[in-house]
Enzyme design. Structure first.
Site, PDB file in Angstrom:
ATOM      1  CG  HIS A  32      26.272   0.109  34.594  1.00  9.69           C
ATOM      2  ND1 HIS A  32      27.507  -0.668  34.599  1.00  9.69           N
ATOM      3  CD2 HIS A  32      26.096   1.057  33.769  1.00  9.69           C
ATOM      4  CE1 HIS A  32      28.035  -0.337  33.137  1.00  9.69           C
ATOM      5  NE2 HIS A  32      27.107   0.621  32.667  1.00  9.69           N
ATOM      6  N   GLY A  80      -6.157   4.261   4.359  1.00  7.26           N
ATOM      7  CA  GLY A  80      -7.013   4.421   4.601  1.00  7.26           C
ATOM      8  C   GLY A  80      -7.278   2.913   4.846  1.00  7.26           C
ATOM      9  CD  GLN A  94      -2.473   0.769   2.648  1.00  8.27           C
ATOM     10  OE1 GLN A  94      -2.025   1.011   3.259  1.00  8.27           O
ATOM     11  NE2 GLN A  94      -3.615   1.580   2.290  1.00  8.27           N
TER      12      GLN A  94
END
Lengths: 376, 388
Positions: A287, A60, A55
């Site tokens: 750490h 949409g 796409q």
């Protein structure tokens, strides 16, 4: 492709659909296309066929569906890629005459498209509304005949300039032909906190598997998956369920608590505690850090002593940018390639974009967009 | 919903001068978005997608802005600014049925739009302390019995928001150039016009009203941060910072505040609630900004104090500028109007250090120079004046 219990979200969905007996797949891809293709290939290794359609425009759901029109000539199942489903619900859907839509009873329907039903037939569909007419929501799973493409050609773009699939359904709803199939399980991953919620549930199903090197003096409780090439160093304490990917370095003296999934090539070092979090590939927490109920992208580094808060003093639910996560404990969502200096404090509900740079001793809260810099 | 909406954005907004000398009222930024954009977003949120905009005064500017909007809108030109109904009728050919009419230079919330969209032949009303600047409506039960545009003596505090829902038949009967007169005429002919109470509405008649509109819109901003921010900046409440903006150490920002892109602020600047700052603005150290609108490319030098002010694009204010809120009468033509502000400045004003303003309007491209300290109070400096 975001990982859930150590595997991409899409793989969980694909497995569920495969188990329901579907063998031919078309993936509509756009953003992050290469990673999807590289991971799944053409499907032969799984005994299925996967084709890809790109796409090009993100215009949409309707537009996405139109891109597969030349490839689809029979009844087909349409699924959003960002949700988790159970195989038996997919099986029930496939037995229903098309067109049909999966619906799910939600405790917070106001966040979704809400449907009303008259028996088996869907009588109404409305977009997100503050006062939903029912607690049934559109689950984003459909069974269609190729006729849907005709409907799609008749609709107009929405205010967002996008073709909305739901607009094309209106004709079916008016003709009372759209059936609703109630799903037993459904989870969507529209937001990172949804991701964490489903992740927690999926983690309970993992099976213990130890590869790599586990040094003397490591305590492992419950189900823990440890990938090849990983070294768990002395004094580390691992409480399952948790997953540690390949080629990681854990410890010495790291504390990994339930619900944690660590990607590949990560380093969780001395005196760092990780609880119920997703940490993606190549991220280091070397750490003196605490990470709780958080999602951290790949290629991040937490400087020594950087910690993430995950609980409010008033024990209220955590709200991010006006949206209630409905979680009492939630840390932060951190994108890819974010670097923290030493001793940063990250407040509950922070959302930090990609490529941010945070200087030492900074308090980070709220929403930071991509490339934000916080420095002395 | 297939309802159409017409936004009227053809007028200039003369009473907002000097701010409207170079751009129409609908394009004045409030909370860093032109007023018309707030209206369009409310329409979209209420589910109305088919939007027609009538342009006129400085139409190129409006059209250029509308082309950047994320929503496609249709644009219609009104050749002469003869009145609101005339503007509406310029779009006559594009209107298919019933229509919603809205002013492009007012803020209207989505709930009010939803309410009025449900009732054909209706108008939106609210109460206002100075009704005579508006169309004053009389209402019985929920029916409008008259509208009088800007009466000398207002008999009611209820005013029309300029938002109408008109049926196709009514639209066909309009001949008068002013919409409120046309509706008043309809009422006398026996058409029932329903009065719908607005939830939230704000017009800006005079420049200082923009600050009230700003107060109303700022709470809705999304508090997102970008740019480069010092870790010793203190931010509280909703604060939004645009890309490329640098905020120096020791700056204190109390929301709601919005800051655009590529600004340089601080070190050690204080920004108080109700402030909107455009793009490429520079605020030097030890300056405090309270409840003001600063448009794009403004420079405010150090040790200044700006409150209750609207500063137009590209103004440069020297060190120790002070704009203090005061109320009183400002001359306007032959009369005087009651105003309350620090300073309202048009575009491109240059102001030397140590100038004080109280309740003053400064025109476009004014230059204030000289050596002595200057104090302006309750006055108006015309466009392009040079004060030496």
């Amino acid at each position: 492709m975001l990982p859930l219990a150590g595997r991409p979200m899409l793989e969980h969905l694909l497995n569920a659909v495969m188990d329901a007996g579907v063998t031919e797949f078309i993936f509509v891809v756009g953003y992050g296309e290469a990673s999807v293709r590289n991971f799944f290939g053409d499907g032969t290794s799984r005994g299925i066929s996967i084709r890809y359609v790109t796409q090009k425009r993100q215009q949409g759901t309707g537009d996405a569906l139109m891109t597969v029109r030349p490839h689809v000539h029979s009844q087909f199942l349409l699924l959003n890629g960002d949700m988790v489903l159970h195989t038996d619900d997919i099986g029930a859907m496939l037995k229903t005459p098309a067109p049909a839509m999966g619906v799910f009873t939600s405790s917070h329907p106001q966040d979704y498209g809400v449907v009303t039903m008259d028996g088996e037939i869907i009588s109404g569909l409305e977009e997100k509304s503050l006062h939903p007419k029912s607690d049934l929501i559109n689950a984003g799973m459909y069974l269609f005949e190729p006729g849907i493409f005709e409907e799609l050609t008749t609709i107009k773009p929405s205010p967002r300039g996008e073709l909305e699939l739901t607009d094309a359904l209106m004709t079916y709803i008016q003709n009372k032909t759209l059936r609703g199939v109630r799903l037993g399980f459904w989870a969507d991953m529209g937001s990172p906190w949804d991701l964490l919620g489903v992740h927690e549930e999926m983690m309970t199903q993992i099976i213990s598997e130890h590869q790599g090197i586990i040094e003397e003096g490591v305590v492992i409780k419950g189900d823990v998956q440890i990938g090849p090439g990983t070294v768990i160093m002395s004094g580390s304490y691992l409480e399952g369920p948790c997953i540690i990917g390949a080629d990681c370095k854990i410890g010495p003296h790291a504390y990994i608590r339930p619900g944690t999934a660590i990607g590949n090539t990560c380093h969780i070092g001395h005196s760092s505690e990780i609880k119920n979090s997703i940490i993606m590939d190549n991220t280091n927490v070397p750490h003196f850090s605490y990470v709780g109920d958080s999602v951290i992208g790949s290629g991040c580094n937490l400087g020594a002593g950087t910690k993430i808060a995950n609980l409010r003093h008033d024990k209220g639910t955590i709200i991010i940018g006006g949206t209630d996560t409905r979680r009492r404990k939630f840390g932060a969502v951190i994108g890819d390639d974010v670097l923290f200096g030493i001793n940063c404090s990250i407040n509950v509900g922070s959302v930090i974009g990609n490529h941010c740079r945070i200087g030492p001793h900074a308090l980070v809260e709220g929403r930071l967009n991509d490339h934000t810099v916080i420095r002395r | 919903m297939s309802m159409q909406a017409v936004i009227l954005a053809a007028g200039e907004g003369i009473r907002l001068r000097p701010l409207t000398q170079n751009k129409p009222k609908a394009l004045i930024p409030v909370a860093n978005k032109p007023i018309i954009e707030h209206t369009s977003l409310s329409l979209l949120e209420a589910g109305i997608r088919d939007i027609i905009v009538v342009v006129g005064y400085r139409k190129e500017q409006v059209m250029r802005h509308l082309s950047h909007l994320s929503v496609p809108v249709m644009i219609v030109r009104q050749t002469e600014q003869l009145g609101t109904a005339h503007a509406l009728l310029s779009a006559r050919d594009r209107i298919a049925g019933d229509v919603l009419v809205l002013p492009g230079d007012n803020y209207i919330d989505p709930d009010s739009i939803r309410d009025i969209a449900r009732i054909k032949n209706s108008l939106l009303y609210t109460t206002h302390r100075q009704p005579s600047n508006f169309g004053v409506v009389t209402i019985e039960e929920d029916t409008v019995t008259s509208i009088t545009e800007k009466p000398v003596l207002a008999s009611r505090m209820t005013v029309s928001c300029g938002v109408y829902h008109l049926g196709a038949e009514l639209l066909n009967r309009i001949t008068l150039p002013s919409l409120s007169e046309a509706i008043d005429d309809e009422i006398r002919q026996g058409t029932r016009i329903t009065a719908v109470k607005a939830h939230s509405w704000q017009d800006a008649i005079y420049p200082w009203d923009l600050l009230i509109m700003n107060d109303r819109l700022l709470p809705f901003i999304s508090p997102e941060k970008s740019g480069t921010i010092s870790s010793s900046v203190i931010m509280q409440g909703k604060v939004s910072i645009g890309a490329g903006t640098k905020i120096g150490p020791g700056t204190v920002i109390t929301g709601p505040v919005i800051i655009g892109d590529d600004c340089t602020i601080g070190p050690h600047v204080v920004i108080e609630p109700g402030t909107s700052i455009g793009s490429r603005v520079k605020i030097e150290p030890f300056t405090v900004i309270r409840r003001s609108i600063l448009m794009d490319d403004v420079v405010i030098a150090s040790h200044s104090s700006i409150s209750g002010s609207v500063i137009g694009e590209g103004c440069t204010l020297g060190e120790y500028t002070s704009a203090m809120y005061a109320s009183g009468f400002i001359p306007s033509g032959d009369a005087a109007i009651r105003a309350g502000c620090g300073v309202i400045m048009g575009n491109g004003v240059f102001c030397k250090p140590s100038v004080m303003f109280e309740n003053t309007i400064v025109g476009n491209e004014v230059t204030i120079e000289g050596r002595t300290d200057l104090r302006f109070s309750c006055t108006r400096i015309p466009d392009k004046t040079r004060v030496i």
